[in-house]
Design a protein around this motif. Structure first.
Motif, PDB file in Angstrom:
ATOM      1  N   ASP A 281      36.507  35.667  37.995  1.00 35.62           N
ATOM      2  CA  ASP A 281      37.440  36.667  37.470  1.00 35.62           C
ATOM      3  C   ASP A 281      36.997  38.076  37.846  1.00 35.62           C
ATOM      4  N   LEU A 282      35.693  38.346  37.720  1.00 34.15           N
ATOM      5  CA  LEU A 282      35.190  39.676  38.051  1.00 34.15           C
ATOM      6  C   LEU A 282      35.419  39.978  39.526  1.00 34.15           C
ATOM      7  N   ALA A 283      35.167  39.002  40.396  1.00 34.98           N
ATOM      8  CA  ALA A 283      35.405  39.206  41.826  1.00 34.98           C
ATOM      9  C   ALA A 283      36.863  39.540  42.089  1.00 34.98           C
ATOM     10  N   GLY A 284      37.764  38.807  41.448  1.00 31.48           N
ATOM     11  CA  GLY A 284      39.188  39.063  41.625  1.00 31.48           C
ATOM     12  C   GLY A 284      39.612  40.398  41.051  1.00 31.48           C
ATOM     13  N   ALA A 285      39.074  40.747  39.891  1.00 29.77           N
ATOM     14  CA  ALA A 285      39.436  42.014  39.254  1.00 29.77           C
ATOM     15  C   ALA A 285      38.984  43.202  40.098  1.00 29.77           C
ATOM     16  N   ILE A 286      37.780  43.116  40.640  1.00 31.35           N
ATOM     17  CA  ILE A 286      37.288  44.202  41.508  1.00 31.35           C
ATOM     18  C   ILE A 286      38.172  44.340  42.742  1.00 31.35           C
ATOM     19  N   LEU A 287      38.503  43.203  43.366  1.00 33.17           N
ATOM     20  CA  LEU A 287      39.355  43.241  44.557  1.00 33.17           C
ATOM     21  C   LEU A 287      40.725  43.835  44.224  1.00 33.17           C
ATOM     22  N   ALA A 288      41.312  43.403  43.108  1.00 28.19           N
ATOM     23  CA  ALA A 288      42.627  43.918  42.726  1.00 28.19           C
ATOM     24  C   ALA A 288      42.577  45.416  42.449  1.00 28.19           C
TER      25      ALA A 288
ATOM     26  N   LEU B 277      38.584  45.674  33.280  1.00 26.25           N
ATOM     27  CA  LEU B 277      37.512  46.005  34.215  1.00 26.25           C
ATOM     28  C   LEU B 277      36.968  47.394  33.901  1.00 26.25           C
ATOM     29  N   SER B 278      35.630  47.504  33.855  1.00 30.01           N
ATOM     30  CA  SER B 278      34.984  48.777  33.544  1.00 30.01           C
ATOM     31  C   SER B 278      33.923  49.114  34.582  1.00 30.01           C
ATOM     32  N   SER B 279      33.532  50.366  34.601  1.00 28.38           N
ATOM     33  CA  SER B 279      32.425  50.794  35.448  1.00 28.38           C
ATOM     34  C   SER B 279      31.121  50.239  34.883  1.00 28.38           C
ATOM     35  N   GLY B 280      30.292  49.712  35.761  1.00 27.41           N
ATOM     36  CA  GLY B 280      29.001  49.198  35.343  1.00 27.41           C
ATOM     37  C   GLY B 280      27.942  50.273  35.237  1.00 27.41           C
ATOM     38  N   ARG B 281      28.321  51.512  35.530  1.00 23.38           N
ATOM     39  CA  ARG B 281      27.372  52.628  35.446  1.00 23.38           C
ATOM     40  C   ARG B 281      27.679  53.556  34.263  1.00 23.38           C
TER      41      ARG B 281
ATOM     42  N   GLN C 193      27.303  48.377  38.836  1.00 23.18           N
ATOM     43  CA  GLN C 193      28.528  48.444  39.630  1.00 23.18           C
ATOM     44  C   GLN C 193      29.775  48.268  38.760  1.00 23.18           C
ATOM     45  N   TYR C 194      30.034  47.046  38.350  1.00 25.04           N
ATOM     46  CA  TYR C 194      31.223  46.768  37.546  1.00 25.04           C
ATOM     47  C   TYR C 194      30.866  45.823  36.404  1.00 25.04           C
ATOM     48  N   SER C 195      31.641  45.922  35.331  1.00 25.39           N
ATOM     49  CA  SER C 195      31.582  44.927  34.271  1.00 25.39           C
ATOM     50  C   SER C 195      33.009  44.617  33.841  1.00 25.39           C
ATOM     51  N   GLY C 196      33.192  43.464  33.232  1.00 27.07           N
ATOM     52  CA  GLY C 196      34.540  43.111  32.828  1.00 27.07           C
ATOM     53  C   GLY C 196      34.548  41.966  31.841  1.00 27.07           C
ATOM     54  N   VAL C 197      35.684  41.792  31.192  1.00 27.17           N
ATOM     55  CA  VAL C 197      35.861  40.669  30.267  1.00 27.17           C
ATOM     56  C   VAL C 197      37.322  40.222  30.323  1.00 27.17           C
ATOM     57  N   LYS C 198      37.489  38.909  30.290  1.00 26.71           N
ATOM     58  CA  LYS C 198      38.841  38.353  30.256  1.00 26.71           C
ATOM     59  C   LYS C 198      39.120  37.775  28.883  1.00 26.71           C
ATOM     60  N   LEU C 199      40.250  38.120  28.335  1.00 29.64           N
ATOM     61  CA  LEU C 199      40.748  37.521  27.106  1.00 29.64           C
ATOM     62  C   LEU C 199      41.922  36.638  27.494  1.00 29.64           C
ATOM     63  N   LEU C 200      41.787  35.346  27.232  1.00 34.21           N
ATOM     64  CA  LEU C 200      42.787  34.401  27.716  1.00 34.21           C
ATOM     65  C   LEU C 200      43.206  33.469  26.589  1.00 34.21           C
ATOM     66  N   ASN C 201      44.503  33.317  26.408  1.00 34.09           N
ATOM     67  CA  ASN C 201      45.064  32.343  25.476  1.00 34.09           C
ATOM     68  C   ASN C 201      45.741  31.231  26.264  1.00 34.09           C
ATOM     69  N   LEU C 202      45.388  29.985  25.966  1.00 36.23           N
ATOM     70  CA  LEU C 202      46.025  28.845  26.613  1.00 36.23           C
ATOM     71  C   LEU C 202      46.759  28.037  25.544  1.00 36.23           C
ATOM     72  N   PHE C 203      48.072  28.064  25.595  1.00 32.83           N
ATOM     73  CA  PHE C 203      48.916  27.358  24.634  1.00 32.83           C
ATOM     74  C   PHE C 203      49.672  26.248  25.371  1.00 32.83           C
ATOM     75  N   PRO C 204      49.193  24.991  25.285  1.00 30.37           N
ATOM     76  CA  PRO C 204      49.753  23.898  26.083  1.00 30.37           C
ATOM     77  C   PRO C 204      51.244  23.646  25.869  1.00 30.37           C
ATOM     78  N   ASP C 205      51.760  23.915  24.664  1.00 29.53           N
ATOM     79  CA  ASP C 205      53.168  23.606  24.378  1.00 29.53           C
ATOM     80  C   ASP C 205      54.115  24.772  24.629  1.00 29.53           C
ATOM     81  N   ASN C 206      53.624  25.819  25.268  1.00 31.62           N
ATOM     82  CA  ASN C 206      54.504  26.949  25.568  1.00 31.62           C
ATOM     83  C   ASN C 206      55.645  26.578  26.500  1.00 31.62           C
TER      84      ASN C 206
END
Length: 318
Positions: free
Chosen positions: A300-307, A87-91, A60-73
């Motif tokens: 994240d995948l659930a949210g990405a698919i919905l979006a 988000l990508s197609s899982g097929r 169905q779907y596949s996906g990956v999140k790249l996230l940077n968390l910088f506390p002092d931003n």
């Protein structure tokens, strides 16, 4: 390929639909490999965190999140969390959407807490205390209000000015909110206490909790960080989003496990078990419940698919 900016991501993720999408994903066959979690040094500032979070539903779907968390931003008036979701197609592997990661993370995190609240907080919960004034806080307030008849929200932060500003933002959404000068006084009267901070030391004391309250711990995402003390753990029925994540990444669970205050068999269930009915949530009106969330790639995948699907329908209907 669809590209969703922050405002488009927010509009495509209404909380009612997002909560249901995450529940369905927890109950389904999503594959979630261990996330890549790296500490990145920032000279002269607090260490940053790099997260890579893959997940897929076969065929169905596949996906990956790249996230940077910088506390002092915050000192640069920049968001703490910066990232994107692919988000990508899982097929076929075709890349379908690039989604703003900070907004996706904030909304899916809040929706996950609200999903847990469906099973763990009292159905008549009306008094919510929000601990923390960062980006997640308004999302958590709004999401909790979607699943419980919240009539009063009190916001506590280390700076009363920021608490007041957040209360004003909540009021614009039609939520009755005010700043709380005293955390202890607010917690002692709260039905739900939601925490989203970067605290290294416990903020919530177990002796403050009234019977029937529910504690939602979202911050303190490292094993050295805590938002609750040992007494909170000892007085509560403890639940987690995922066993693996909570045991190793969230100090509110990892530290009590290490010291023996909490044993693995004391954890009453995770979200998959709650959603599928394999474990019971709240068992009485007087019980104190606790939910620890560290985040899971399937959220994240659930949210990405919905979006993606929401934006696709809107585009097709023009």
């Amino acid at each position: 390929m669809q590209v969703l900016d922050e405002s488009e991501t927010r509009a495509a993720l209404p909380f009612d639909g997002l909560i249901d999408a995450i529940a369905k994903m927890f109950a389904g066959d999503c594959v979630t490999p261990l996330r890549h979690h790296h500490t990145v040094s920032v000279p002269g500032e607090a260490d940053a965190t790099l997260l890579l979070m893959p997940a897929w539903v076969p065929g169905q779907y596949s996906g990956v999140k790249l996230l940077n968390l910088f506390p002092d931003n915050h000192v640069r008036s920049l968001p703490t969390i910066v990232g994107r979701y692919l988000l990508s197609s899982g097929r076929t592997g075709e890349m379908l959407a690039l989604i703003e990661g900070g907004e996706l993370t904030a909304r899916r995190t809040a929706a996950t807490s609200a999903l847990a609240s469906r099973y763990l907080s009292r159905e008549d919960s009306r008094d919510l205390v929000m601990v923390g004034t960062g980006r997640l806080s308004l999302n958590l307030i709004e999401a909790h209000c979607r699943v419980r008849p919240i009539e009063r929200v009190r916001i506590w932060g280390r700076e009363l000015r920021k608490s007041s500003l957040l209360a004003e933002e909540a009021m614009k959404l039609g939520i009755l909110a005010e700043a709380a000068p005293s955390l202890e006084e607010a917690v002692r009267h709260a039905d739900i206490i939601s925490c989203a901070t970067l605290s290294n030391e416990p903020l919530i004391r177990g002796e403050w909790l009234k019977p029937g309250s529910h504690i939602d711990l979202v911050g303190a995402f490292k094993p050295t960080m805590r938002e609750s003390d040992d007494t909170v753990i000892q007085r509560s029925g403890v639940f987690v989003d995922t066993y693996e994540g909570a045991m190793h990444e969230g100090g509110d669970i990892a530290i009590p496990l290490k010291t023996g205050v909490l044993k693995l068999e004391d954890i009453r269930g995770d979200l998959r078990e709650l959603v599928t009915g394999n474990r019971k949530g709240r068992t009485s009106q007087a019980e104190i419940t606790l939910f620890k969330s560290v985040g899971a790639a399937l959220e994240d995948l659930a949210g990405a698919i919905l979006a993606y699907e929401t934006k696709l329908r809107a585009t097709e209907n023009r």
